[in-house]
Design an enzyme around this catalytic site. Structure first.
Site, PDB file in Angstrom:
ATOM      1  N   SER A  94       0.807  -1.221   0.000  1.00 28.79           N
ATOM      2  CA  SER A  94       0.000   0.000   0.000  1.00 28.79           C
ATOM      3  C   SER A  94       0.840   1.271   0.000  1.00 28.79           C
ATOM      4  O   SER A  94       0.324   2.345  -0.326  1.00 28.79           O
ATOM      5  CB  SER A  94      -0.938   0.009   1.215  1.00 28.79           C
ATOM      6  OG  SER A  94      -1.882  -1.026   1.114  1.00 28.79           O
ATOM      7  N   HIS A 155      -0.773   5.635   8.643  1.00 30.74           N
ATOM      8  CA  HIS A 155      -0.644   4.408   7.850  1.00 30.74           C
ATOM      9  C   HIS A 155      -0.261   4.743   6.408  1.00 30.74           C
ATOM     10  O   HIS A 155      -0.309   5.895   5.992  1.00 30.74           O
ATOM     11  CB  HIS A 155      -1.962   3.627   7.903  1.00 30.74           C
ATOM     12  CG  HIS A 155      -1.789   2.148   7.802  1.00 30.74           C
ATOM     13  ND1 HIS A 155      -2.139   1.440   6.671  1.00 30.74           N
ATOM     14  CD2 HIS A 155      -1.288   1.243   8.677  1.00 30.74           C
ATOM     15  CE1 HIS A 155      -1.874   0.156   6.868  1.00 30.74           C
ATOM     16  NE2 HIS A 155      -1.361   0.005   8.071  1.00 30.74           N
ATOM     17  N   HIS A 430      -1.169  -9.880  -0.702  1.00 34.35           N
ATOM     18  CA  HIS A 430      -1.867  -9.135  -1.741  1.00 34.35           C
ATOM     19  C   HIS A 430      -1.860  -9.967  -3.008  1.00 34.35           C
ATOM     20  O   HIS A 430      -1.207 -11.019  -3.079  1.00 34.35           O
ATOM     21  CB  HIS A 430      -1.174  -7.797  -2.015  1.00 34.35           C
ATOM     22  CG  HIS A 430      -1.183  -6.873  -0.838  1.00 34.35           C
ATOM     23  ND1 HIS A 430      -0.390  -5.747  -0.757  1.00 34.35           N
ATOM     24  CD2 HIS A 430      -1.889  -6.908   0.322  1.00 34.35           C
ATOM     25  CE1 HIS A 430      -0.608  -5.134   0.386  1.00 34.35           C
ATOM     26  NE2 HIS A 430      -1.516  -5.817   1.055  1.00 34.35           N
TER      27      HIS A 430
END
Length: 513
Positions: A94, A155, A430
């Site tokens: 991410s 994050h 992922h």
């Protein structure tokens, strides 16, 4: 099993539906306005399978069969596919993806706001390789900017909007190795209040903002929730005191005070509802923690007061975290809540002037398989789960065989049920297939086709006239070329050339006479 689909047995049902869809497509005209506002929705880990399965769940939660449900996302007229690989890995994380779609530059795994010249956790490769995000471009253009997330505000996804770090994990200064501090690197939380004057910050992450040992206001008995900073700084107080006199800057950590914030009189809002990430939607206590619908609404109502417009990033960040846990039930409920937040944003904005984009950063190895009957629960347990993972903690082998789960009752444990996985891993990884990008509003038609993920930032920047490419809001002066011939000369240039030639011929003729 098909008794309830009586109208669907009539061919005219499908023909009529198709005619309506066709006419909508024929009537569609590109909106070429300049985008005053951008609302960017990022479903972390919301791959195509998650999107489809959540559509079905949303309908089934409304006592429909589910498959035919129209989500808010489904109503977006323009759809593209983004290629998600990072510079160093086929399947990204991410941090690398957020740097791509927010900063317009692909990078390496684990890195936020730094180009691929930066190396994971190697601090001395960071300086000089920083890249800025569309949030900064918007702020520099005079717009208000905000971040809403269901994770901690430090994050990976939100961090790429404001921070530059060769490690996404350097949440507070306690997370930096001494060598990184010596080389001048700083933690993400400290950059949150320093790098960009962000108007609205909503999510979790209290413990990264306060000195080590500071009791959490909500969980004072929990040592793991206490402040983590070793530099003694209270970033929340610093944030409040840094605002100009006369500006209203509210910090809240609970639902009661959040509800009391008046958007019309609030200039800045920092709302941190948890020490770390927010609660999953299915676990959330509504009296203590607002939903992503409520946080999105509050953010827009504050930001839209700026006559220059705004940029808002809204992240459904726990879709991904539920998938990592192998809990499809939780991931799909997070996605349904995310879709309701999109609906709320559309209600609060004008499509003529607001570009709304919805996309995922990456996918997960979630498969939708078997031959379940129409309307069967998307979360059903057949001889195998309808939704399975390619890898993860749900791997089950009993006596050398896959267990028959037809008689398993999840009951009160349905939130935590682990869907079956093919390969045993503690955390589901992922996956690397393209992700959907959906758009509506000014210049939304730029987000069609198949493109690199970093293109998204450039398309949004062009639409809103922020960042480096300002062509969309620059009207060429009358004396400038307006059209181009095959040699690249504009019509104004061609006219000047012809006029010059004509004068030259007339002078020559006069002299000869």
């Amino acid at each position: 099993s098909t008794a309830c689909f009586y109208e669907e047995k009539d061919p005219e049902f499908w023909r009529s539906q198709a005619r309506s869809s066709l006419q909508s497509a024929l009537d569609r005209q590109p909106n070429t306005n300049v985008a005053k506002n951008i609302v960017f929705f990022l479903g972390d880990g919301m791959g195509i399978t998650t999107y489809t399965a959540a559509r079905i769940l949303k309908g089934q939660l409304q006592n429909q069969t589910g498959e035919e449900t129209v989500m808010t996302m489904d109503t977006f007229p323009y759809v593209g596919l983004a290629k998600t690989y990072s510079v160093d890995f086929t399947i990204p994380d991410s941090a690398a993806t957020a740097t791509a779609y927010l900063c317009g530059v692909k990078t390496n795994m684990n890195i936020v706001g730094v180009s691929a010249a930066g190396r994971n956790t190697v601090c001395n490769t960071q300086s000089g390789n920083e890249v800025t995000s569309i949030l900064k471009w918007a702020k520099d253009a005079g717009k208000s900017v905000g971040i809403v997330t269901t994770t901690r505000v430090q994050h990976a996804t939100p961090a790429a909007a404001y921070a530059h770090s060769v490690s996404r994990s350097w949440y507070s200064d306690a997370d930096l190795p001494d060598s990184a501090k010596t080389d001048g690197c700083t933690d993400i939380a400290s950059q949150l209040i320093k790098n960009i004057d962000i108007d609205v910050i909503i999510g979790g992450g209290r413990k990264y903002m306060t000195p080590k040992g500071t009791q959490d206001p909500e969980y004072p008995w929990d040592y793991s929730s206490r402040g983590q900073r070793t530099d003694g700084r209270d970033l929340i107080k610093e944030w409040q005191s840094s605002k100009m006199a006369g500006k209203v800057a509210n910090y809240v950590w609970d639902k009661t005070n959040f509800d009391a914030v008046d958007p019309e009189t609030t200039d800045y809002l920092m709302a941190l509802f948890e020490p770390g990430d927010l609660q999953f939607e299915e676990d959330r206590e509504p009296s203590m923690e607002p939903s992503i619908v409520e946080t999105t609404e509050k953010a827009i109502r504050i930001l839209r007061k700026n006559p220059n417009g705004f940029f808002l990033l809204v992240e459904g960040g726990r879709i991904d975290q539920a998938h990592h846990d192998g809990r499809a039930y939780m991931a799909l409920h997070e996605t349904v809540a995310f879709d309701y937040a999109i609906e709320k944003a559309l209600e609060l904005t004008d499509e003529k002037e607001t570009l709304t984009v919805v996309m995922a950063d990456h996918s997960h190895p979630l498969t939708f398989n078997g031959f379940p009957f129409r309307g069967q629960s998307i979360l059903d347990l057949l001889p195998f789960t309808t939704l399975m993972y390619g890898n993860g903690p749900g791997h089950k082998i009993v006596n050398g065989k896959r267990p028959d789960i037809r008689n398993v009752t999840t009951g009160l444990f349905k939130n935590n049920y682990l869907n079956l996985s093919a390969a045993p891993l503690q955390s589901t990884t992922h996956s690397g297939e393209d992700v959907a990008v959906l758009a509506r509003g000014p210049m939304a038609h730029l987000l069609q086709g198949v493109f690199e993920q970093n293109y998204v930032a450039h398309a949004m920047g062009y639409a809103a006239c922020v960042g480096a490419d300002l062509r969309h809001c620059q009207t060429p002066p009358a004396s400038q070329p307006t059209t181009t011939d095959t040699n690249g000369a504009g019509t104004a240039g061609v006219s000047a050339t012809l006029l010059g030639s004509l004068v030259s011929v007339m002078l020559t003729f006069t002299l000869l006479v």
